[in-house]
Write an enzyme that holds these catalytic residues in place. Structure first.
Site, PDB file in Angstrom:
ATOM      1  N   ASP A  66      -2.532   6.248  -3.422  1.00 28.54           N
ATOM      2  CA  ASP A  66      -1.362   5.662  -2.782  1.00 28.54           C
ATOM      3  C   ASP A  66      -0.877   4.502  -3.652  1.00 28.54           C
ATOM      4  O   ASP A  66      -1.376   4.307  -4.760  1.00 28.54           O
ATOM      5  CB  ASP A  66      -1.670   5.216  -1.350  1.00 28.54           C
ATOM      6  CG  ASP A  66      -2.734   4.138  -1.280  1.00 28.54           C
ATOM      7  OD1 ASP A  66      -3.529   4.031  -2.234  1.00 28.54           O
ATOM      8  OD2 ASP A  66      -2.790   3.394  -0.285  1.00 28.54           O
ATOM      9  N   SER A  72       0.822  -1.214   0.000  1.00 28.35           N
ATOM     10  CA  SER A  72       0.000   0.000   0.000  1.00 28.35           C
ATOM     11  C   SER A  72       0.856   1.265   0.000  1.00 28.35           C
ATOM     12  O   SER A  72       1.626   1.499  -0.918  1.00 28.35           O
ATOM     13  CB  SER A  72      -0.956  -0.052   1.191  1.00 28.35           C
ATOM     14  OG  SER A  72      -1.928   0.969   1.119  1.00 28.35           O
ATOM     15  N   ASP A 112      -1.177   1.259  -3.866  1.00 26.11           N
ATOM     16  CA  ASP A 112      -2.071   0.251  -4.445  1.00 26.11           C
ATOM     17  C   ASP A 112      -3.433   0.829  -4.796  1.00 26.11           C
ATOM     18  O   ASP A 112      -4.360   0.091  -5.130  1.00 26.11           O
ATOM     19  CB  ASP A 112      -2.209  -0.956  -3.510  1.00 26.11           C
ATOM     20  CG  ASP A 112      -2.984  -0.651  -2.239  1.00 26.11           C
ATOM     21  OD1 ASP A 112      -3.067   0.537  -1.842  1.00 26.11           O
ATOM     22  OD2 ASP A 112      -3.520  -1.592  -1.619  1.00 26.11           O
ATOM     23  N   ASP A 169      -5.927   2.199  -3.157  1.00 25.44           N
ATOM     24  CA  ASP A 169      -7.165   2.043  -2.399  1.00 25.44           C
ATOM     25  C   ASP A 169      -7.498   3.311  -1.604  1.00 25.44           C
ATOM     26  O   ASP A 169      -8.475   3.349  -0.866  1.00 25.44           O
ATOM     27  CB  ASP A 169      -7.130   0.813  -1.486  1.00 25.44           C
ATOM     28  CG  ASP A 169      -6.057   0.877  -0.404  1.00 25.44           C
ATOM     29  OD1 ASP A 169      -5.261   1.847  -0.396  1.00 25.44           O
ATOM     30  OD2 ASP A 169      -6.022  -0.042   0.434  1.00 25.44           O
TER      31      ASP A 169
END
Length: 452
Positions: free
Chosen positions: A245, A108, A247, A249
């Site tokens: 960010d 992440s 990834d 999400d």
């Protein structure tokens, strides 16, 4: 110490998080998620278990994803290898392809040396704690070891990104024509799909942070580093900036003047818009205890109830699922729109935020003015006994005294860390100096009363 944290397994790649662990974790996942009536019924009907695997662009994801695919295939699971994709894209594709589960290799917003493994169940939903515990227990148990024709196959999921992009576009209530958007993709998983989707939705797009090289993910860019985005929006005269960010999400935003619009403000805008369109289930928003007091005030003024949860998007999701709610999230930019997604989706959130600007013909600053952000001071008090925080009467009296003095114009929250010997002291007030004074005073009481 438990292997699974609040968002999967995470650690330094090739430190605690090795290829061996990734392979064994995949094998244990196949054992646990390959059980149950649904899996048995699929096998009885002649269907093999199928999993979707994706990763973000960090270099360690190459060998970790390969190890995950090997562990699943060696357990008799057919793997659709989707390559670099946002985490919410993986979650969507699990459901869209009717796969049995999926695995995302990503850390992440963490720096490039870290990585992580997130496991999603059928339907693209995160695993409950009890299932993660079963997988962790299965690490030391017997593995599935099929031979011959029962070994799983690994195939490329060639149209994964296109399917996800079409899903995002189909969700939009309004096109983005006429708006200039700067996208910061954090040199992460959104670098390909986010710019193309915003362009297809009608926006004029300027892109930064979209040249991943395996090492630069989240490095000075993305939702945890907004200065470069703010500067770029002002310099090119754009209407809005959207930051993801690593990834994708999360979504945070910047208005035309370079002012940050955080997750609370984004949720306020979307909640009121969804209520107006009749899409906000039970006129309720789900947020964590860390959401700003201004969000609660703004929602009350618009006839919207705020349900509170512990910090963590998984707890927001649990409450949303329990109550059948349509919108929830965190100040950090995890925003969940359950009509279209089973997890936080930064691209989806950004598209819908900009769509509201286009639909209402308003600037982001005008939309964000629906909520007054109260000054919020957070102090992390380290090296204290967090287990005694809730039982100490002197500390409780100090908190009650501050809360009484703040009255309706502020809020105080003490939250022990779940993993460290630390207590977080958060104070909100109409005046920043007052919030700072009260926070420092309470932090002093915590140090005095809970010192190790």
């Amino acid at each position: 110490m438990p292997l699974f944290g609040t968002d999967g397994v995470r650690g330094l790649a090739n430190g605690p998080l090795t290829a061996d662990l990734a392979l064994t974790l995949a094998q244990a996942t196949a054992v646990v998620l390959g059980q149950g009536r649904t899996a048995d019924a699929r096998r009885a009907a002649g269907h093999r278990l199928t999993a979707v695997v994706a990763r973000d662009p960090r270099v360690s994801g190459e060998f970790l994803a390969a190890a995950v695919c090997a562990g699943l295939a060696s357990s008799g699971v057919d793997v659709l290898e989707a390559g670099v994709l946002p985490t919410p894209a993986l979650a969507y594709l699990i459901a869209d392809h009717d796969a049995d589960f999926g695995v995302m290799v990503s850390a992440s917003h963490n720096p490039a040396p870290d990585n992580g493994i997130k496991i999603f169940a059928r339907g693209g939903v995160k695993l409950p704690d009890v299932v993660e515990q079963r997988i962790e227990h299965a690490l030391a148990g017997p593995k599935l070891q099929p031979t011959g024709a029962d070994i799983g196959r690994i195939r490329r999921f060639s149209d994964a990104e296109d399917r996800y992009a079409l899903h995002l576009l189909a969700s939009l209530p309004h096109r983005l024509d006429g708006l200039h958007v700067v996208l910061d993709c954090a040199h992460g998983a959104a670098s390909g799909v986010s710019p193309e989707t915003f362009k297809d939705a009608g926006a004029r797009v300027t892109v930064i942070g979209a040249d991943p090289d395996g090492w630069n993910i989240n490095d000075g860019v993305g939702s945890t580093h907004l200065a470069q985005l703010a500067e770029h929006v002002v310099r090119v005269g754009a209407d809005v900036g959207i930051a993801h960010d690593g990834d994708a999400d999360r979504c945070l935003a910047v208005d035309a003047a370079g002012n940050i619009v955080d997750g609370d403000q984004i949720m306020a805008i979307l909640a009121v818009a969804m209520k107006d369109r009749g899409h906000l289930a039970n006129d309720t928003l789900v947020a964590t205890v860390m959401s700003n007091l201004g969000l609660h005030r703004a929602m009350a003024a618009n006839g919207i109830t705020v349900e509170q949860t512990a910090v963590g998007d998984r707890y927001v999701l649990e409450r949303m699922n329990e109550g059948g709610f349509a919108l929830g999230g965190e100040q950090s930019g995890h925003v969940i729109m359950s009509e279209y997604a089973t997890t936080g989706d930064g691209i989806l959130t950004g598209l819908h935020l900009v769509a509201e600007m286009a639909r209402q013909g308003k600037t982001l600053a005008e939309l964000a003015s629906i909520m007054t952000v109260y000054p919020q001071v957070l102090i992390n008090v380290r090296d204290v006994d967090r287990t005694r925080a809730s039982a100490d009467e002197v500390l409780a009296d100090a908190v009650a005294s501050v809360a009484a003095e703040l009255g309706d114009s502020g809020r105080v929250l003490l939250r022990p860390s779940g993993t460290e010997e630390m207590v977080r002291v958060m104070v909100e007030a109409a005046d920043e100096a007052q919030a700072q004074e009260f926070a420092e005073s309470l932090a002093g009481v915590v140090r005095e009363r809970l010192a190790l």
